[in-house]
Enzyme design. Structure first.
Site, short mmCIF file in Angstrom:
data_model
loop_
_atom_site.label_atom_id
_atom_site.label_comp_id
_atom_site.label_asym_id
_atom_site.label_seq_id
_atom_site.Cartn_x
_atom_site.Cartn_y
_atom_site.Cartn_z
N PHE A 73 0.86 -1.18 0.00
CA PHE A 73 0.00 0.00 0.00
C PHE A 73 0.89 1.24 0.00
CE2 PHE A 73 -2.61 3.43 1.53
CZ PHE A 73 -3.76 3.25 0.76
N ASP A 87 9.38 2.41 1.64
CA ASP A 87 8.21 3.20 2.04
C ASP A 87 8.01 2.97 3.53
OD1 ASP A 87 5.82 4.36 2.61
OD2 ASP A 87 4.75 3.59 0.86
N LYS A 112 2.70 9.80 8.43
CA LYS A 112 1.97 9.26 9.59
C LYS A 112 2.54 9.74 10.93
CE LYS A 112 -0.37 5.42 7.49
NZ LYS A 112 -1.80 5.51 7.44
C1 LIG Z 1 3.10 2.37 3.51
C2 LIG Z 1 2.20 3.51 3.17
N1 LIG Z 1 2.57 4.39 2.21
C3 LIG Z 1 1.81 5.43 1.88
C4 LIG Z 1 0.61 5.66 2.50
C5 LIG Z 1 -0.23 6.87 2.12
O1 LIG Z 1 -0.21 7.79 3.14
P1 LIG Z 1 -1.28 9.00 3.18
O2 LIG Z 1 -2.59 8.38 3.51
O3 LIG Z 1 -0.75 9.90 4.27
O4 LIG Z 1 -1.25 9.63 1.85
C6 LIG Z 1 0.18 4.79 3.49
C7 LIG Z 1 -1.12 5.01 4.17
O5 LIG Z 1 -1.66 4.17 4.84
C8 LIG Z 1 0.99 3.69 3.85
O6 LIG Z 1 0.62 2.81 4.78
#
Ligand SMILES: Cc1ncc(COP(=O)(O)O)c(C=O)c1O
Length: 393
Positions: free
Chosen positions: A135, A220, A249
């Protein structure tokens, strides 16, 4: 305003894209591991803000830093310096791999910046390998990077240069590389995908593979970073360093902050004009993020969070002896998943009715992301509620 009145306003004026997950609770106050609703009911929040509230709700260090900064200077554009952005970048670099940062406001924006930078650095190569059940966010490029069709809406019928392979499968990565491949992007531990922890040597061997093919490795760390797994950044469990890392986050202690950190020679390719963010790295966001890092260090929270995470996993594993519907309990630090043999949606609702907020992902994986500051009694309370609820599903 009553809960019904608040819900009526949403129904009339707020787009319903969250309607399938939003529960009939209006939260009005938070403190540490607890939140309160409009009717004064208290909940133990073990999935605070989808992982944003890594120090719990309204941690005094973050609140104090933000209150002080709010009265002084909230926002300035990036065509000026502000004293906090450079300091925050230095603090992240010291705790990770000595790279340089670009600041934005969310995880998806950080992912967008990482993708763009990798493609600029490696041009004309452009293909990026990502993992099944990953994700990476909901903006167009981030949702194509997310190898889950259920999240891909509104895309043009063109190939945007992503290749998907199974997580934790190096042979599949090797087989997917061709002359156009520039990078691999992966979460060190998959969160939304079901709290999936790869084999011990996966990341080190992935690093070798990237080096051998002159490709960048992007971690990520939007969910796994900023202390969540008991290290500042989760890659530090696995003996492999990224070329680019994304953050968001928990990074801001509760504020909307995102960033990438890149190896200095890679970072150098994000030259003037190639990228920007109006709000990115503003003083308010930066003091929240600085307060988070200072508090983790001052209060030894990586160690404390690890202990609390282990305590929770021990408690849940203890229940697995009695309750056959628990298939597995896994996690690192305060990123914990309990896989059920049955769908988890009802379990989530029943826990909420008993005053415990958690999340369910992938249909049957219950996620617990306690704050790094969680107290042992709060962990006991959560296990006790889970024990009460399990026989009812
Ligand atoms: C691993 C990862 N990358 C990117 C994102 C996207 O983050 P945002 O919702 O702040 O755009 C998330 C969101 O859950 C995530 O878990």
């Amino acid at each position: 305003m009553t809960t019904d009145e608040t819900m009526a306003l949403y129904s009339s004026h707020v787009i319903g894209n969250y309607d399938a997950v939003r529960v009939p609770v209006v939260l009005v106050k938070g403190e540490g591991s607890y939140v309160w609703d409009q009717e004064g009911r208290r909940y133990l929040d073990l999935f605070p803000g989808w992982g944003v509230n890594g120090l719990g709700h309204c941690h005094p260090a973050v609140v104090g830093a933000v209150q002080k900064q709010t009265g002084k200077l909230m926002h300035v554009a990036n065509d000026y310096y502000n004293e906090h952005q450079g300091r925050l970048a230095g603090m992240i670099a010291e705790r990770s791999f000595g790279g340089k940062c670009f600041f934005c406001n969310s995880g998806a924006e950080a992912v967008e910046a990482a993708i763009k930078l990798a493609r600029i650095y490696c041009s004309p190569r452009y293909k990026i390998i990502t993992m099944t059940n990953s994700f990476h966010g909901r903006t167009s490029m981030a949702m194509v990077a997310t190898a889950q069709p259920k999240y891909q809406f509104g895309l043009p019928p063109v190939d945007l240069g992503f290749v998907y392979v199974p997580f934790d499968d190096l042979d599949a990565v090797a087989a997917a590389i061709d002359a156009d491949t520039c990078a691999v992007m992966v979460e060190p531990i998959q969160g939304e995908g079901g709290v999936n922890i790869p084999g011990a040597d996966y990341h080190a061997r992935l690093r070798e593979l990237c080096d051998r093919h002159n490709m960048l490795l992007i971690y990520d760390e939007v969910t796994t970073g900023s202390g969540r797994t008991g290290k500042y950044y989760a890659y530090q469990h696995f003996g492999a360093e990224p070329d680019i890392m994304t953050l968001a986050k928990a990074m801001g202690g509760g504020l909307a902050v995102g960033a990438i950190e890149a190896r200095p020679d890679v970072a150098a390719k994000l030259t003037p004009g190639t990228h920007a963010s109006t709000f990115g790295g503003n003083p308010l966001a930066c003091v929240g993020a600085i307060a988070l890092l200072e508090t983790i260090e001052r209060d030894n929270l990586l160690e404390h969070g690890t202990k609390m995470g282990e305590k929770l996993m021990d408690g849940l594993r203890g229940l697995a002896g009695t309750f056959d519907m628990i298939a597995d309990v896994r996690g690192k630090g305060c990123l914990i998943g309990m896989e059920l043999k049955v769908p988890g949606a009802e379990f989530r609702t029943l826990c909420r009715n008993e005053g415990l907020l958690i999340n369910c992902t992938h249909g049957n994986v219950i996620r617990f992301y306690p704050s790094l500051c969680a107290a042992p009694e709060e962990i006991d309370e959560a296990v006790s509620i889970v024990k009460t609820v399990l026989p009812r599903i």
